[in-house]
Write a protein that holds these residues in place. Structure first.
Motif, PDB file in Angstrom:
ATOM      1  N   SER A 249       7.696   8.886  -3.977  1.00 21.15           N
ATOM      2  CA  SER A 249       7.610  10.336  -4.072  1.00 21.15           C
ATOM      3  C   SER A 249       8.719  10.932  -3.212  1.00 21.15           C
ATOM      4  O   SER A 249       8.902  10.534  -2.059  1.00 21.15           O
ATOM      5  CB  SER A 249       6.242  10.817  -3.582  1.00 21.15           C
ATOM      6  N   THR A 250       9.481  11.881  -3.786  1.00 22.76           N
ATOM      7  CA  THR A 250      10.535  12.570  -3.035  1.00 22.76           C
ATOM      8  C   THR A 250      10.475  14.064  -3.328  1.00 22.76           C
ATOM      9  O   THR A 250       9.996  14.492  -4.378  1.00 22.76           O
ATOM     10  CB  THR A 250      11.941  12.051  -3.403  1.00 22.76           C
ATOM     11  N   GLY A 251      11.005  14.849  -2.404  1.00 19.30           N
ATOM     12  CA  GLY A 251      11.030  16.301  -2.587  1.00 19.30           C
ATOM     13  C   GLY A 251       9.693  16.916  -2.193  1.00 19.30           C
ATOM     14  O   GLY A 251       8.887  16.302  -1.502  1.00 19.30           O
ATOM     15  N   GLY A 252       9.459  18.145  -2.630  1.00 12.33           N
ATOM     16  CA  GLY A 252       8.218  18.834  -2.291  1.00 12.33           C
ATOM     17  C   GLY A 252       8.137  19.140  -0.810  1.00 12.33           C
ATOM     18  O   GLY A 252       9.146  19.400  -0.154  1.00 12.33           O
ATOM     19  N   ARG A 253       6.910  19.066  -0.289  1.00  6.56           N
ATOM     20  CA  ARG A 253       6.716  19.323   1.141  1.00  6.56           C
ATOM     21  C   ARG A 253       5.729  18.310   1.709  1.00  6.56           C
ATOM     22  O   ARG A 253       4.838  17.821   1.010  1.00  6.56           O
ATOM     23  CB  ARG A 253       6.262  20.742   1.406  1.00  6.56           C
ATOM     24  N   ILE A 254       5.900  18.021   2.993  1.00 13.79           N
ATOM     25  CA  ILE A 254       5.020  17.083   3.689  1.00 13.79           C
ATOM     26  C   ILE A 254       3.738  17.801   4.092  1.00 13.79           C
ATOM     27  O   ILE A 254       3.788  18.894   4.666  1.00 13.79           O
ATOM     28  CB  ILE A 254       5.729  16.484   4.918  1.00 13.79           C
ATOM     29  N   LEU A 255       2.594  17.181   3.796  1.00 12.65           N
ATOM     30  CA  LEU A 255       1.302  17.730   4.201  1.00 12.65           C
ATOM     31  C   LEU A 255       1.003  17.322   5.642  1.00 12.65           C
ATOM     32  O   LEU A 255       1.269  16.193   6.047  1.00 12.65           O
ATOM     33  CB  LEU A 255       0.196  17.214   3.282  1.00 12.65           C
ATOM     34  N   ASP A 256       0.442  18.255   6.404  1.00 14.36           N
ATOM     35  CA  ASP A 256       0.100  18.029   7.814  1.00 14.36           C
ATOM     36  C   ASP A 256       1.298  17.482   8.593  1.00 14.36           C
ATOM     37  O   ASP A 256       1.203  16.425   9.237  1.00 14.36           O
ATOM     38  CB  ASP A 256      -1.099  17.091   7.944  1.00 14.36           C
ATOM     39  N   PRO A 257       2.447  18.179   8.541  1.00 12.03           N
ATOM     40  CA  PRO A 257       3.651  17.647   9.205  1.00 12.03           C
ATOM     41  C   PRO A 257       3.507  17.591  10.722  1.00 12.03           C
ATOM     42  O   PRO A 257       2.927  18.487  11.335  1.00 12.03           O
ATOM     43  CB  PRO A 257       4.750  18.630   8.794  1.00 12.03           C
ATOM     44  N   GLN A 258       4.019  16.516  11.272  1.00 12.09           N
ATOM     45  CA  GLN A 258       4.103  16.348  12.722  1.00 12.09           C
ATOM     46  C   GLN A 258       5.556  16.050  13.053  1.00 12.09           C
ATOM     47  O   GLN A 258       6.223  15.329  12.301  1.00 12.09           O
ATOM     48  CB  GLN A 258       3.204  15.206  13.188  1.00 12.09           C
ATOM     49  N   ALA A 259       6.030  16.593  14.157  1.00 15.45           N
ATOM     50  CA  ALA A 259       7.424  16.396  14.547  1.00 15.45           C
ATOM     51  C   ALA A 259       7.710  14.919  14.769  1.00 15.45           C
ATOM     52  O   ALA A 259       6.890  14.190  15.324  1.00 15.45           O
ATOM     53  CB  ALA A 259       7.733  17.194  15.800  1.00 15.45           C
ATOM     54  N   GLY A 260       8.896  14.510  14.311  1.00 13.58           N
ATOM     55  CA  GLY A 260       9.349  13.144  14.521  1.00 13.58           C
ATOM     56  C   GLY A 260      10.192  13.049  15.778  1.00 13.58           C
ATOM     57  O   GLY A 260      10.148  13.929  16.645  1.00 13.58           O
TER      58      GLY A 260
ATOM     59  N   ASN B 190       0.852  13.109   6.143  1.00 15.70           N
ATOM     60  CA  ASN B 190      -0.116  12.319   5.379  1.00 15.70           C
ATOM     61  C   ASN B 190       0.313  12.045   3.947  1.00 15.70           C
ATOM     62  O   ASN B 190      -0.037  11.013   3.381  1.00 15.70           O
ATOM     63  CB  ASN B 190      -1.475  13.022   5.369  1.00 15.70           C
ATOM     64  N   ALA B 191       1.029  12.975   3.337  1.00 18.83           N
ATOM     65  CA  ALA B 191       1.397  12.839   1.926  1.00 18.83           C
ATOM     66  C   ALA B 191       2.465  13.873   1.597  1.00 18.83           C
ATOM     67  O   ALA B 191       2.839  14.692   2.440  1.00 18.83           O
ATOM     68  CB  ALA B 191       0.174  13.056   1.034  1.00 18.83           C
ATOM     69  N   ILE B 192       2.923  13.823   0.353  1.00 19.26           N
ATOM     70  CA  ILE B 192       3.894  14.792  -0.149  1.00 19.26           C
ATOM     71  C   ILE B 192       3.232  15.584  -1.265  1.00 19.26           C
ATOM     72  O   ILE B 192       2.637  15.006  -2.172  1.00 19.26           O
ATOM     73  CB  ILE B 192       5.163  14.083  -0.666  1.00 19.26           C
ATOM     74  N   GLU B 193       3.348  16.909  -1.181  1.00 15.94           N
ATOM     75  CA  GLU B 193       2.806  17.782  -2.220  1.00 15.94           C
ATOM     76  C   GLU B 193       3.966  18.379  -3.007  1.00 15.94           C
ATOM     77  O   GLU B 193       4.949  18.848  -2.423  1.00 15.94           O
ATOM     78  CB  GLU B 193       1.985  18.891  -1.574  1.00 15.94           C
ATOM     79  N   GLY B 194       3.862  18.347  -4.344  1.00 12.56           N
ATOM     80  CA  GLY B 194       4.871  18.984  -5.184  1.00 12.56           C
ATOM     81  C   GLY B 194       6.158  18.200  -5.331  1.00 12.56           C
ATOM     82  O   GLY B 194       7.153  18.735  -5.807  1.00 12.56           O
ATOM     83  N   GLY B 195       6.153  16.941  -4.949  1.00 12.77           N
ATOM     84  CA  GLY B 195       7.357  16.127  -5.081  1.00 12.77           C
ATOM     85  C   GLY B 195       7.477  15.501  -6.461  1.00 12.77           C
ATOM     86  O   GLY B 195       6.630  15.695  -7.327  1.00 12.77           O
ATOM     87  N   VAL B 196       8.536  14.770  -6.647  1.00 10.82           N
ATOM     88  CA  VAL B 196       8.772  14.042  -7.891  1.00 10.82           C
ATOM     89  C   VAL B 196       8.368  12.591  -7.652  1.00 10.82           C
ATOM     90  O   VAL B 196       8.829  11.964  -6.694  1.00 10.82           O
ATOM     91  CB  VAL B 196      10.271  14.108  -8.293  1.00 10.82           C
TER      92      VAL B 196
ATOM     93  N   GLY C 152       0.834  -1.194   0.000  1.00  9.85           N
ATOM     94  CA  GLY C 152       0.000   0.000   0.000  1.00  9.85           C
ATOM     95  C   GLY C 152       0.865   1.238   0.000  1.00  9.85           C
ATOM     96  O   GLY C 152       1.780   1.369  -0.797  1.00  9.85           O
ATOM     97  N   ALA C 153       0.605   2.138   0.929  1.00 12.94           N
ATOM     98  CA  ALA C 153       1.379   3.375   1.038  1.00 12.94           C
ATOM     99  C   ALA C 153       1.988   3.453   2.428  1.00 12.94           C
ATOM    100  O   ALA C 153       1.520   2.800   3.355  1.00 12.94           O
ATOM    101  CB  ALA C 153       0.478   4.583   0.792  1.00 12.94           C
ATOM    102  N   GLU C 154       3.039   4.268   2.553  1.00 14.74           N
ATOM    103  CA  GLU C 154       3.623   4.497   3.871  1.00 14.74           C
ATOM    104  C   GLU C 154       3.527   5.970   4.206  1.00 14.74           C
ATOM    105  O   GLU C 154       3.302   6.822   3.339  1.00 14.74           O
ATOM    106  CB  GLU C 154       5.072   4.019   3.937  1.00 14.74           C
ATOM    107  N   THR C 155       3.716   6.293   5.454  1.00 12.79           N
ATOM    108  CA  THR C 155       3.729   7.667   5.926  1.00 12.79           C
ATOM    109  C   THR C 155       4.845   8.436   5.219  1.00 12.79           C
ATOM    110  O   THR C 155       5.939   7.911   5.035  1.00 12.79           O
ATOM    111  CB  THR C 155       3.986   7.690   7.443  1.00 12.79           C
TER     112      THR C 155
END
Length: 163
Positions: free
Chosen positions: A98-109, A118-124, A74-77
């Motif tokens: 998917s790499t690059g772009g920005r993380i949507l709804d980022p939470q500190a790790g 939740n996802a990456i926006e604007g990545g490759v 499936g998909a991963e975080t």
């Protein structure tokens, strides 16, 4: 045979209940000698991950680096590491990465500059498959967007200050 029994014991009993968890009590990397991990043990690790619905088995822990087998369905975080570089060696399967772009709804790790979302926006986005090698430097958002099943070696190491 003694080493194989040790790895099988780790594979069967060494997991946290969460599918995204790391292996408990991973073997420590030796400092004064080389360490071999036979291909059969990597295959066994991948098989155990698939059979138990788990994502990660740490094969070797070195403090500032680790060697892991990962299995994703499936998909991963979406993730971003502040000072961790990752090298993936794809062993089985196909996925959309998917790499690059920005993380949507980022939470500190768990570390400085680490985020999950939740996802990456604007990545490759591109397809990765068995035989491919992926290099992900610190600070680059990344994640498997979709796959039926993919198995890869994940070699992680911390960025160090230059001398």
């Amino acid at each position: 045979m003694k080493v194989s029994a040790f790895f099988i014991t780790l594979l069967v009993f060494g997991y946290l209940p969460n599918a995204q968890a790391q292996t408990l009590d991973a073997p420590t990397a030796p400092t004064g000698e080389a360490k071999d991990i036979p291909f059969i043990e990597i295959l066994e690790a991948a098989s155990q991950l698939r059979d138990n619905g788990l994502a990660t088995n740490r094969l070797l822990e070195g403090g500032i680096f680790s060697i892991n087998v990962r299995h994703i369905q499936g998909a991963e975080t979406a993730l971003q590491h502040g000072n961790i570089t990752e090298v993936w060696v794809i062993r089985e399967g196909v996925a959309v990465l998917s790499t690059g772009g920005r993380i949507l709804d980022p939470q500190a790790g768990s570390g400085p500059g680490d985020f999950r979302g939740n996802a990456i926006e604007g990545g490759v986005e591109r397809t990765i498959k068995a035989g491919d090698l992926v290099y992900i430097p610190p600070g680059v958002p990344h994640g498997i967007k979709e796959t039926e099943s993919i198995v890869y070696l994940n070699i992680r190491f911390e960025l160090r200050e230059t001398d």
